[in-house]
Design a protein around this motif. Structure first.
Motif, PDB file in Angstrom:
ATOM      1  N   GLY A   1      -0.272  -2.555   0.030  1.00 31.06           N
ATOM      2  CA  GLY A   1       0.305  -2.020  -0.573  1.00 31.06           C
ATOM      3  C   GLY A   1       0.688  -0.539  -0.511  1.00 31.06           C
ATOM      4  O   GLY A   1       1.962   0.315  -0.220  1.00 31.06           O
TER       5      GLY A   1
ATOM      6  N   ALA B   1       1.821  -5.766  -0.070  1.00 31.87           N
ATOM      7  CA  ALA B   1       1.435  -5.758  -0.775  1.00 31.87           C
ATOM      8  C   ALA B   1       0.586  -7.838  -1.464  1.00 31.87           C
ATOM      9  O   ALA B   1      -0.268  -7.816  -1.595  1.00 31.87           O
ATOM     10  N   ARG B   2       2.342  -8.258  -0.736  1.00 31.43           N
ATOM     11  CA  ARG B   2       2.335  -9.211  -2.341  1.00 31.43           C
ATOM     12  C   ARG B   2       1.473 -10.527  -1.348  1.00 31.43           C
ATOM     13  O   ARG B   2       1.155 -11.520  -1.582  1.00 31.43           O
ATOM     14  N   ARG B   3       1.058  -9.989  -0.064  1.00 28.17           N
ATOM     15  CA  ARG B   3       0.275 -11.322   1.011  1.00 28.17           C
ATOM     16  C   ARG B   3      -1.073 -11.280   0.576  1.00 28.17           C
ATOM     17  O   ARG B   3      -1.615 -12.365   0.859  1.00 28.17           O
ATOM     18  N   HIS B   4      -1.402 -10.114   0.208  1.00 27.85           N
ATOM     19  CA  HIS B   4      -2.576 -10.899  -0.873  1.00 27.85           C
ATOM     20  C   HIS B   4      -2.721 -10.552  -2.016  1.00 27.85           C
ATOM     21  O   HIS B   4      -3.831 -11.314  -2.791  1.00 27.85           O
ATOM     22  N   ASP B   5      -1.318 -11.188  -2.699  1.00 28.95           N
ATOM     23  CA  ASP B   5      -1.453 -11.896  -3.786  1.00 28.95           C
ATOM     24  C   ASP B   5      -1.701 -13.695  -4.168  1.00 28.95           C
ATOM     25  O   ASP B   5      -1.124 -14.633  -3.180  1.00 28.95           O
TER      26      ASP B   5
ATOM     27  N   GLY C   1      -5.582  -5.596  -1.804  1.00 30.79           N
ATOM     28  CA  GLY C   1      -3.536  -5.463  -1.619  1.00 30.79           C
ATOM     29  C   GLY C   1      -3.503  -3.813  -2.061  1.00 30.79           C
ATOM     30  O   GLY C   1      -2.375  -3.758  -1.580  1.00 30.79           O
ATOM     31  N   GLU C   2      -4.209  -3.770  -2.466  1.00 30.67           N
ATOM     32  CA  GLU C   2      -3.767  -2.165  -3.260  1.00 30.67           C
ATOM     33  C   GLU C   2      -3.403  -1.338  -1.652  1.00 30.67           C
ATOM     34  O   GLU C   2      -2.905  -0.187  -1.405  1.00 30.67           O
TER      35      GLU C   2
ATOM     36  N   THR D   1      -8.679  -2.618  -3.744  1.00 32.65           N
ATOM     37  CA  THR D   1      -8.980  -3.822  -3.403  1.00 32.65           C
ATOM     38  C   THR D   1      -7.734  -4.125  -2.045  1.00 32.65           C
ATOM     39  O   THR D   1      -6.365  -2.591  -1.825  1.00 32.65           O
TER      40      THR D   1
END
Length: 157
Positions: free
Chosen positions: A116, A124-128, A112-113, A110
């Motif tokens: 990260g 990675a948290r920017r994609h959460d 986020g992965e 993904t």
């Protein structure tokens, strides 16, 4: 799709039937013809028309590649060099080309992965989407940490 395939095998399939199926499915007529051709080659494709058939020669991201991506902070070229070195030492299969490795990483991980691996947990948290809400005015939304729990009360007579 199975009915169309049976009609095609019997030689009774008409263009009008394919057009009707395409209209119902919301796709073009050419797509239905392609799906029928694929279903003739592989019966499993008839169960899920439009999805990609199984291709066993496709490279996928393994746990080893994930570990190397973490070690090299998302640098695909460094992972490729490491896989080449391991193959030269006899510790595995020869790796795919760099473009194939890039495609597999884009497909199997993904955003986020990938962020990260390259930039750490903060990236990675920017994609959460957890706790993400558009900005509003003060006191527009209130949050609490309370929980509703069902309560069973007995009435004593």
């Amino acid at each position: 799709m199975r009915r169309l395939l049976a009609l095609r095998r019997e030689g009774k399939l008409t263009t009008g039937q394919v057009r009707s199926a395409a209209d119902v499915l919301g796709v073009r007529e050419r797509a239905v013809w392609r799906w029928l051709a694929a279903a003739e080659r592989d019966e499993a494709v008839a169960r899920a028309p439009g999805e990609r058939g199984a291709y066993h020669g496709r490279f996928t991201v393994t746990d080893e590649v994930r570990a190397l991506l973490a070690l090299w902070k998302g640098n695909v070229a460094a992972v490729h060099r490491e896989l080449i070195a391991r193959a030269a030492r006899g510790e595995g299969q020869p790796p795919p080309s760099i473009p194939t490795l890039h495609r597999a990483i884009r497909r199997d991980l993904t955003p986020g992965e990938r962020a990260g691996l390259a930039g750490g947990e903060r990236a990675a948290r920017r994609h959460d989407v957890f706790l993400a809400r558009p900005r509003g005015w003060r006191n527009q939304a209130w949050e609490t940490d309370h929980m509703q729990a069902p309560v069973l009360a007995w009435e004593l007579a």
